[in-house]
Design an enzyme around this catalytic site. Sequence first.
Site, PDB file in Angstrom:
ATOM      1  N   HIS A  18       0.855  -1.196   0.000  1.00 17.76           N
ATOM      2  CA  HIS A  18       0.000   0.000   0.000  1.00 17.76           C
ATOM      3  C   HIS A  18       0.888   1.242   0.000  1.00 17.76           C
ATOM      4  CE1 HIS A  18      -4.164   1.638   0.917  1.00 17.76           C
ATOM      5  NE2 HIS A  18      -3.392   2.708   0.944  1.00 17.76           N
ATOM      6  N   HIS A  20       1.266   4.930  -2.319  1.00 13.89           N
ATOM      7  CA  HIS A  20       0.713   5.786  -3.363  1.00 13.89           C
ATOM      8  C   HIS A  20       1.823   6.519  -4.123  1.00 13.89           C
ATOM      9  CE1 HIS A  20      -3.649   5.601  -2.418  1.00 13.89           C
ATOM     10  NE2 HIS A  20      -3.200   5.263  -1.211  1.00 13.89           N
ATOM     11  N   ASP A  22       1.574   9.208  -6.020  1.00 13.87           N
ATOM     12  CA  ASP A  22       1.492  10.659  -5.859  1.00 13.87           C
ATOM     13  C   ASP A  22       1.657  11.086  -4.406  1.00 13.87           C
ATOM     14  OD1 ASP A  22      -0.872   9.457  -5.176  1.00 13.87           O
ATOM     15  OD2 ASP A  22      -2.177  10.897  -6.178  1.00 13.87           O
ATOM     16  N   GLY A 179     -10.179   7.538  -2.342  1.00 15.59           N
ATOM     17  CA  GLY A 179     -10.957   8.739  -2.121  1.00 15.59           C
ATOM     18  C   GLY A 179     -11.935   8.569  -0.968  1.00 15.59           C
ATOM     19  N   HIS A 206      -9.789   0.592  -0.662  1.00 12.44           N
ATOM     20  CA  HIS A 206      -9.701   1.397   0.544  1.00 12.44           C
ATOM     21  C   HIS A 206     -10.991   1.202   1.338  1.00 12.44           C
ATOM     22  CE1 HIS A 206      -6.298   3.445  -1.342  1.00 12.44           C
ATOM     23  NE2 HIS A 206      -6.089   4.066  -0.189  1.00 12.44           N
ATOM     24  N   GLU A 209     -11.107   2.853   6.856  1.00 19.79           N
ATOM     25  CA  GLU A 209     -10.144   3.898   7.209  1.00 19.79           C
ATOM     26  C   GLU A 209     -10.926   5.122   7.690  1.00 19.79           C
ATOM     27  OE1 GLU A 209      -6.525   6.595   5.301  1.00 19.79           O
ATOM     28  OE2 GLU A 209      -8.046   5.714   3.996  1.00 19.79           O
ATOM     29  N   ASP A 330       1.843   3.972   3.030  1.00 20.44           N
ATOM     30  CA  ASP A 330       0.739   4.756   2.484  1.00 20.44           C
ATOM     31  C   ASP A 330       1.272   5.899   1.622  1.00 20.44           C
ATOM     32  OD1 ASP A 330      -1.875   5.392   1.917  1.00 20.44           O
ATOM     33  OD2 ASP A 330      -2.295   6.349   3.825  1.00 20.44           O
TER      34      ASP A 330
END
Length: 403
Positions: A18, A20, A22, A179, A206, A209, A330
Amino acid sequence: MSDTPTTWLQSLPKVCLHDHLDGGLLPETMIELAQEIGHELPAEEPQALAAWFKQAADSRSLERYLETFEHTVALMQTAENLRRVAMEHVLTLAADGVIYGEVRWAPELHLTQGLSMAQAVEAVADGLMDGMEQVGQAGGRILVNQILCAMRHQNNSLEVVKTALAYRPLGVVGFDLAGPEDGFSAADHAEALDLAARHFLPVTLHAGEAYGLDSIRQALGAGRALRLGHGVRITEDITARTLAEIDPTGELLPDADREQTVLQLGEVAEWVKNRRTTLETCPCSNLQTDAAEHLDRVGLGLDFEPARSYEEHPVALLLQAGFAVTINPDNRLMSSTSMTREFAELARYHGFGLTEFFEVTLNAINGAFCSQDEKQALLRSVQMVYSQLALQEQEGESRVSGA
């Protein structure tokens, strides 16, 4: 080993599920790219920029946390920049001890300068290959695949799944919904999820969370998710009961400690545990966004109170309870973290050692979306290193006892 945790933790072979794209840009790269396109950043010096992202991400709000991506995404709108960011991401992983990684990103967010989703995916694939080749030339070994995300609050999920299916030969191994969770059900993307299921494209969503147990139910039901992105709110389906409550008369366990606490799992938690559904836990990120329940309140039926420190995070409890826990960063930039830092904090606050780190790494290998042959190769590499470290640890203990 415990005296210098980062030294040996850095060398541990890691599997990162996991992460990202960006959320992991290098501050130096951001400043250079921003100057080229005229994008104004909140700081113009690498250290100050990194500090700004960390402060913004520490806001205790997932919404505020996500706002930081406006700057990173703005710099990733051309094939050249995507390729560079992807290449540098691989090098960052390799330096962190990662031997296998799955980097996720949402191609729909990178089309403002005219790229198509296909072109964006190809650029990232090229960058990942560039990075893997550089690591190989330096004598290392790493494999990094892509997971394509669709945004829950948008309507592009079907196109994202179609793109993922088309680019499986270039290392796209899965699909994700990212998102805001609350108010944007996985069921809203049923057509895309059905298409992924028909073509056996692995899904990680996701869930659990920013939203609670219902989000996990949706991910497992409508989403048929094999993994849960974060998933830490599974604690809402755990009840802690003493043996005195379970066995009031003492007839079942007459010699047991009546005050001993037993964790009882609800139907969702039982499913997640028994099916070995991978929990992609991200402790540092969870603390920033108030995602994880305070360890001391798990199972007591109290109002949700978030963990605010590694010591309070329930990750060790979930691992001990038999869930398929994995450890992940993350967003490396926003959380100012890495796999090594996450491991170090778990060693410091929860007493994790070789046994626990091997277990979470084995869980990550089992949950990875790569081929079974690749998993076997990863397992052999990991077992070899851990066996050597365990032997060194035993020899060290023998020397101490002999002295």
